[in-house]
Enzyme design. Sequence first.
Site, PDB file in Angstrom:
ATOM      1  CG  PHE A 131      -1.973   0.987   1.271  1.00  0.00           C
ATOM      2  CD1 PHE A 131      -3.087   0.832   0.467  1.00  0.00           C
ATOM      3  CD2 PHE A 131      -1.897   2.097   2.092  1.00  0.00           C
ATOM      4  CE1 PHE A 131      -4.122   1.761   0.482  1.00  0.00           C
ATOM      5  CE2 PHE A 131      -2.923   3.035   2.119  1.00  0.00           C
ATOM      6  CZ  PHE A 131      -4.034   2.866   1.311  1.00  0.00           C
ATOM      7  CG  ASP A 201       0.073  -2.264   7.012  1.00  0.00           C
ATOM      8  OD1 ASP A 201      -1.009  -2.567   7.547  1.00  0.00           O
ATOM      9  OD2 ASP A 201       0.283  -1.168   6.457  1.00  0.00           O
ATOM     10  CE1 TYR A 226      -9.295   2.979   7.268  1.00  0.00           C
ATOM     11  CE2 TYR A 226      -8.113   3.924   9.129  1.00  0.00           C
ATOM     12  CZ  TYR A 226      -8.168   3.591   7.792  1.00  0.00           C
ATOM     13  OH  TYR A 226      -7.091   3.847   6.992  1.00  0.00           O
ATOM     14  CE  LYS A 227      -7.797   0.168   5.331  1.00  0.00           C
ATOM     15  NZ  LYS A 227      -6.388   0.060   4.926  1.00  0.00           N
ATOM     16  NE  ARG A 375     -10.292  -2.704  -2.378  1.00  0.00           N
ATOM     17  CZ  ARG A 375      -9.671  -2.088  -1.377  1.00  0.00           C
ATOM     18  NH1 ARG A 375      -8.470  -2.497  -0.997  1.00  0.00           N
ATOM     19  NH2 ARG A 375     -10.210  -1.058  -0.762  1.00  0.00           N
TER      20      ARG A 375
END
Length: 416
Positions: A131, A201, A226-227, A375
Amino acid sequence: MPSTELAGLRREAEALDAADGLAGLRDSFHLPKGKIYLDGNSLGALPKGAEGRLLATLRQEWGENLIASWNTAGWFVKPQVVGDRIGRLIGAQDGEVIALDSTSVNIFKVVCAALRLRPDRRVFVSEASNFPTDIYMLQGIRDLLGDIEIRIATADRPLATLLDGAGVVLLTHVDFRSGAFHDMAAVTAGVQAAGALMIWDLAHSAGALEVDLTGANADFAVGCGYKYLNGGPGAPAFVYCPKRHQPHVRQPLTGWLGHSDPFAFSLDYAPDGGIRAFQCGTPPILSYAALEASLDIWERTSMQAVRAKSVQLTRFFIACVDAYAPHHGLVLASPRDDRVRGSQVSWSHPEGFRIMKALISRGVVGDFRAPDILRFGFTPLYTSFDEVWRAADTLRDIMQTGDWRRFAGERDGPTT
Ligand SMILES: *Cc1c(COP(=O)(O)O)cnc(C)c1O
């Protein structure tokens, strides 16, 4: 696709929902009507308990008790208490995880801390599919310190060939585009055998699949609140540092709340001897309230059950889309092998952006990632198999009718 196959898949969705041991948890979330939400890997849905938790924190803890709440409501220890609750989902021991700051800031802290444990090995290694923020943070540290080399693994230059003299390796466990994931224990062992430290990560892993940081002997980890953890926009992220490193680590954001005795107000910084050394300033208490409401739901199940349903969801979605995808140019961009696929499924298509726009306009919310990835994230706590079937059927209709052409004039960009 023959109509018999369609009907068969629909019946399979019904059977899977009827047998779903997690189905009862769906009602713990507010899910807006008319939407099939397959983007919980970007922002998890709202736990219904969050409103009450936030109101109690506002009215009683802040409104009535004011500054006393730092002690009486446990505000001081929130980052550690919440950190331990997250730690149980990722195979950490109590006292090894602290919840705070953003993932990017936490990357800064752990990379600098790792470098100080390998001061003579001034080489960072990551991979091109990581990312971007992870790589940006490495570049920022290099620019700050000078004399740092960054090596980026690609298909042509695999990680194993870049480890000579490396000090710190930073990888994202689950690839944010394809959903493929690394063998954490094997990669960690290889990196450590080369003399480097391994930072994971877990942005797309925590709450999505079984992670065993202890078993993998990871050196450090960071991740998002928050995911899949559903802590709300900008929820506290987290840092993992195992007990074996804690007495030796120094991280550069030496704020007063990482001090061993913050209220002595002495002039010299002395880090806390435990995980609190990764704290910098005052924690955003209101944000923890929402994250805690989500963690309450996690306590009603196990990561094993969540992972089992996640595999079923992604496998079923692939089966539903597979039934017609090749005729419409959709190419699976995620692994077919359940054992290396996270909780998302991606398809590539040159018109991916416009197809996703059409899906969203019809209430199926996934997202688009450049250059051509559609996605879809699957969140076992609240996604049903019927939704998976309906999402695939909407995609089928859009491909068959060419409905995405409504957006033909729009150039690729963010779908949200
Ligand atoms: C989402 C994500 C982040 C987000 O970082 P923030 O600083 O919390 O915005 C970081 N790393 C990865 C791999 C991600 O997927």
